[in-house]
Design an enzyme around this catalytic site. Structure first.
Site, PDB file in Angstrom:
ATOM      1  N   LEU A  16      -0.231   2.732  -6.888  1.00  0.00           N
ATOM      2  CA  LEU A  16      -0.614   1.066  -6.785  1.00  0.00           C
ATOM      3  C   LEU A  16       0.214   0.810  -8.222  1.00  0.00           C
ATOM      4  O   LEU A  16       0.381   1.002  -8.461  1.00  0.00           O
ATOM      5  CB  LEU A  16      -2.281   1.264  -7.020  1.00  0.00           C
ATOM      6  CG  LEU A  16      -3.087   2.064  -5.735  1.00  0.00           C
ATOM      7  CD1 LEU A  16      -4.610   1.694  -6.324  1.00  0.00           C
ATOM      8  CD2 LEU A  16      -2.738   1.028  -4.445  1.00  0.00           C
ATOM      9  N   ASP A  17       0.507  -0.341  -7.263  1.00  0.00           N
ATOM     10  CA  ASP A  17       1.063  -1.944  -8.759  1.00  0.00           C
ATOM     11  C   ASP A  17       0.431  -2.085  -9.480  1.00  0.00           C
ATOM     12  O   ASP A  17      -0.908  -1.326  -9.230  1.00  0.00           O
ATOM     13  CB  ASP A  17       1.400  -2.916  -7.440  1.00  0.00           C
ATOM     14  CG  ASP A  17       2.168  -2.952  -6.620  1.00  0.00           C
ATOM     15  OD1 ASP A  17       2.894  -2.125  -6.162  1.00  0.00           O
ATOM     16  OD2 ASP A  17       2.490  -3.705  -6.004  1.00  0.00           O
ATOM     17  N   LYS A  18       0.688  -2.329 -10.781  1.00  0.00           N
ATOM     18  CA  LYS A  18       0.120  -1.728 -12.269  1.00  0.00           C
ATOM     19  C   LYS A  18      -1.287  -3.219 -11.831  1.00  0.00           C
ATOM     20  O   LYS A  18      -2.517  -2.550 -12.292  1.00  0.00           O
ATOM     21  CB  LYS A  18       0.569  -3.278 -13.361  1.00  0.00           C
ATOM     22  CG  LYS A  18       0.286  -2.973 -14.395  1.00  0.00           C
ATOM     23  CD  LYS A  18       0.747  -3.670 -15.373  1.00  0.00           C
ATOM     24  CE  LYS A  18      -0.052  -3.786 -16.555  1.00  0.00           C
ATOM     25  NZ  LYS A  18       1.199  -4.455 -17.781  1.00  0.00           N
ATOM     26  N   THR A  45      -2.099  -3.862  -8.912  1.00  0.00           N
ATOM     27  CA  THR A  45      -3.378  -3.374  -7.883  1.00  0.00           C
ATOM     28  C   THR A  45      -4.189  -3.114  -7.950  1.00  0.00           C
ATOM     29  O   THR A  45      -4.727  -2.037  -8.595  1.00  0.00           O
ATOM     30  CB  THR A  45      -2.883  -2.742  -6.373  1.00  0.00           C
ATOM     31  OG1 THR A  45      -1.772  -3.924  -6.328  1.00  0.00           O
ATOM     32  CG2 THR A  45      -3.420  -2.802  -5.463  1.00  0.00           C
ATOM     33  N   HIS A  74       5.976  -2.212  -2.598  1.00  0.00           N
ATOM     34  CA  HIS A  74       5.573  -3.790  -2.838  1.00  0.00           C
ATOM     35  C   HIS A  74       5.215  -4.136  -1.341  1.00  0.00           C
ATOM     36  O   HIS A  74       5.076  -5.499  -1.066  1.00  0.00           O
ATOM     37  CB  HIS A  74       6.112  -4.747  -3.159  1.00  0.00           C
ATOM     38  CG  HIS A  74       6.293  -4.432  -5.459  1.00  0.00           C
ATOM     39  ND1 HIS A  74       7.053  -5.257  -5.733  1.00  0.00           N
ATOM     40  CD2 HIS A  74       5.515  -3.982  -5.798  1.00  0.00           C
ATOM     41  CE1 HIS A  74       6.769  -4.729  -6.573  1.00  0.00           C
ATOM     42  NE2 HIS A  74       5.602  -3.854  -7.307  1.00  0.00           N
TER      43      HIS A  74
END
Length: 231
Positions: A100-102, A104, A183
């Site tokens: 997961l993105d930072k 998210t 993304h």
């Protein structure tokens, strides 16, 4: 896996203590004394400490409620990672099945089982992932239909697979996708002229984030949750 790491995972020894017992000649691999802590131990090899067989515990399967501001990375010198939220004896044995993105939040799966992890992340398996998306602008019907059909992302040559869209309000939707492009959710909404303000993953396949887990907390997966990935 290195012999000292194997011993640390299979016993109550620390890595430092494991190196000492190896150098003292107290460990045998496949019946032969080994004094090299960095020796690789393969799954089919036997390990004995002071004449007693040593085996690794079974595979680990966890779900975590990833908070914002935490990296989906093994290590980072300056920022906290998801593995930093686990006790050391767990963190040293697992890896992330997907990321997961930072910024998210939500469901993150961690395991020591490489084949199971591959089933979660392999594009061929088309494992579905569901996100709650908070948007900067209201989403019109034509944008929703475009997402459901598939959109062309900036810099790519093939459209996304059709997504499922559930509208909660004009600026809040659930988006379910079966790919894992870079993304992807943010880029899909950008492709239809919108912007993601917050993103939360709540489901992978049929595994749903346990709503009793606060951000940063984790629990073991149930037998049914583990099996659901490979069925």
């Amino acid at each position: 896996m290195r012999l000292d790491q194997y011993l640390a995972n299979a016993t109550e020894l620390s890595r430092k203590e494991a190196k000492k017992v190896v150098s003292a000649g107290r460990v045998k691999v496949n019946g032969e004394t080994c004094r090299q802590a960095n020796r690789r131990v393969e799954a089919e090899q036997s390990v004995h400490l002071d004449g007693t067989p040593v085996t690794l515990p079974g595979d680990i399967y966890l779900m975590m409620h990833k908070p914002a501001g935490v990296l989906s990375a093994t290590t980072d010198s300056s920022q906290p990672t998801a593995l930093d939220l686990l006790p050391g004896n767990l963190a040293s044995r697992v890896h992330m099945a997907g990321r997961l993105d930072k910024d998210t939040t939500g469901l993150l799966l961690l395991t020591s089982d490489g084949q199971w992890s591959h089933a979660v992340t392999s594009p061929r398996r088309e494992c579905r992932k569901s996100y709650r998306v908070w948007l900067a602008e209201a989403i019109p019907d034509e944008a929703r239909r475009a997402l459901e059909k598939g959109v062309m992302l900036n810099g790519e040559t093939t459209a996304t697979r059709p997504a499922e869209v559930r509208v909660h309000s004009d600026k809040v939707i659930d988006l379910t996708i079966s790919e894992g492009r870079y993304h992807q959710v943010k880029r899909m909404l950008a492709a239809v002229g919108n912007r993601v303000e917050a993103l939360h993953r709540f489901r992978i396949g049929s595994i749903e984030l346990d709503d009793s887990l606060a951000p940063g907390e984790f629990r073991a997966l149930t037998y049914q949750e583990i099996r659901s990935v490979t069925e």
